[in-house]
Design a protein around this motif. Structure first.
Motif: not given
Lengths: 310, 310
Positions: A16-17, B149-151, B209-210, B221-224
């Motif tokens: 991740s960035s 808020a991720d939605s 997550h690492l 998610t699929k996009w990050g």
């Protein structure tokens, strides 16, 4: 209370960035930040401390208060020929803000002029003192002192202290720090030592004298200087340490959590207009507040007074 | 308050033998020792913090609380086929002791299961929320958040925040930190920034997550990975800083000094059995507690409730 489980860490290897900043100062949650918040708050708003000084005229009460706070905090009314000694007990308070290293203390000192002045005081702890202390120790934290200790020889001082300790015990006068509020073994050890030394034999002085190049607060006599802040001369330092440097917050806490809550419960119960519903508290006689079970009474008092408000 | 005069120092040159110990750590009086006393007391007894989380099922309330305290503090009752969704508002509390760097926090989290579940929630801040918040902000400190808020896209998030801010203002809902309790210009600047950012748009996660060799709390998610503790991704850090790292003590103080004191005054006034003597308080309507003059009301409330007890 159930035990806490930490979240499992099934880390994947997805990159991740933007970086999260490293948490150097605090733990993961940051609970300990409340210590800083307490300090910042105290530095900003300061705190309050109230002292009532009780004793006959001429015992050096105002000098002692001024010595404690190194300032002309208080000047008691010295009886003069024009103004007679007050015949009744009336309270008189003065407030000052004392600042040290940026921390402000709003100090309120209350005087009890005329206390006992109309009574023969040849023998200390006479009935008036006992009756007064028995009531007082249920309302406030009482710290007895032997005033003007410079007038006593070493033997007289110890004999006087021992006699006072016996009288306090015999008449169930529970002075501060009260044994029943010791919360752990460390409290018991520390406060046990203090209880052995109480009442502190103190000397007050508002004059400084040059001793070996240093200014010393003391009473200059023909036979030497009685140094107030010298533990070899008197126990003023023990009194100051107790009142200000080690137990100030505890004195405030017991006043608020025990004495004030007990007062509230008593006042609420005294109001006969209140309906005697399930929240009604049949308080134990006040004498029991100083029994070994007073810690329980303390917690019950807090709970009851809150129940009464519901 | 009269100004303090320091004692004069008319030093003489009389020598004396035993030395007073040098006062290195404290000032002459030692007032600042109370800061140590506060710290020692906090480390010993810990402190308490109560949070009530309000919102419909599925908003991620339990995940958010667990994220805040990095533990499985709370598990909300997930509606199942066997156990129907509660039809009434009932409160449910769980308590945990969280310890970090030796400091204990007794955290009590209260759930409001069934809140709003029976109402169409297509449009946020519908009348139920407004009515509820108007009452709630007079009783507790309210910190609104935009959950999940991720939605929301960046534009949706800002539009939503702006709409909520307008609604809060239009309906006189005074959320924490209340402007009227700012005590000085520093408070106004710091809290003003917070008021602009409220409600915080937050994302909760209980999975790590690492990422670049570091374990990151986030939603994969699929996009990050949506990183919870990354200010570029969401405002969780602002919420945690406010609740725990910068304002925890202030939240407790306002609860105790304002909300609880107001509650006591209201309860005492409601007790019609109390005699309406000089101590009787004719409280302003509750709405006025959130007016710009509420700091005065705050102090008056404390004074009045004490007067009523006399």
């Amino acid at each position: 209370m159930s035990p806490l489980r930490r979240s499992p860490s099934p880390c994947s290897s997805r990159p991740s960035s933007p970086r999260t900043p490293p948490l150097e100062r605090f733990g993961p949650v940051g609970i300990e930040a409340v210590l800083d918040q307490l300090k910042i708050k105290a530095m900003k708003t300061g705190f309050e401390f109230n002292i009532m000084v009780v004793g006959q005229s001429g015992l050096g009460k105002s000098t002692m208060v001024n010595t404690l706070f190194k300032s002309k905090v208080w000047k008691s009314a010295v009886p003069s020929l024009e103004v007679p000694t007050p015949q009744t007990l009336e309270l008189h308070s003065v407030s000052h803000v004392i600042e040290e290293k940026g921390l402000k203390l709003k100090l309120t000192v209350t005087d009890t002029p005329g206390f006992g002045d109309q009574i023969n005081n040849d023998k200390c702890l006479r009935p008036l003192d006992i009756e007064f202390l028995q009531r007082l120790c249920r309302t406030v934290n009482v710290v007895p002192v032997i005033a003007r200790a410079d007038s006593l020889t070493i033997e007289e001082r110890e004999a006087f202290r021992s006699r006072i300790q016996q009288n306090l015990k015999a008449h169930c006068i529970d002075v501060y720090p009260q044994k029943c509020f010791d919360e752990d073994i460390n409290d018991s050890i520390l406060n046990g030592k203090i209880r052995e030394q109480i009442p502190f034999a103190v000397v007050g002085a508002d004059q400084e004298h040059l001793v070996n190049g240093r200014c010393i607060l003391g009473r200059k006599t023909k036979w030497g200087i009685i140094e107030v802040e010298n533990i070899a001369h008197c126990e003023f330092l023990l009194l100051r340490d107790l009142l200000i440097r080690s137990h100030l917050q505890d004195l405030k806490d017991i006043t608020h959590n025990v004495h004030y809550e007990n007062y509230r419960v008593i006042r609420l119960n005294e109001s006969h207009q209140l309906p005697r519903g399930p929240g009604w508290v049949n308080l134990a006689p006040p004498g029991q507040l100083t029994s070994p079970g007073c810690l329980k009474v303390r917690r019950q008092a807090q709970k009851d007074s809150k129940d009464d408000e519901r």
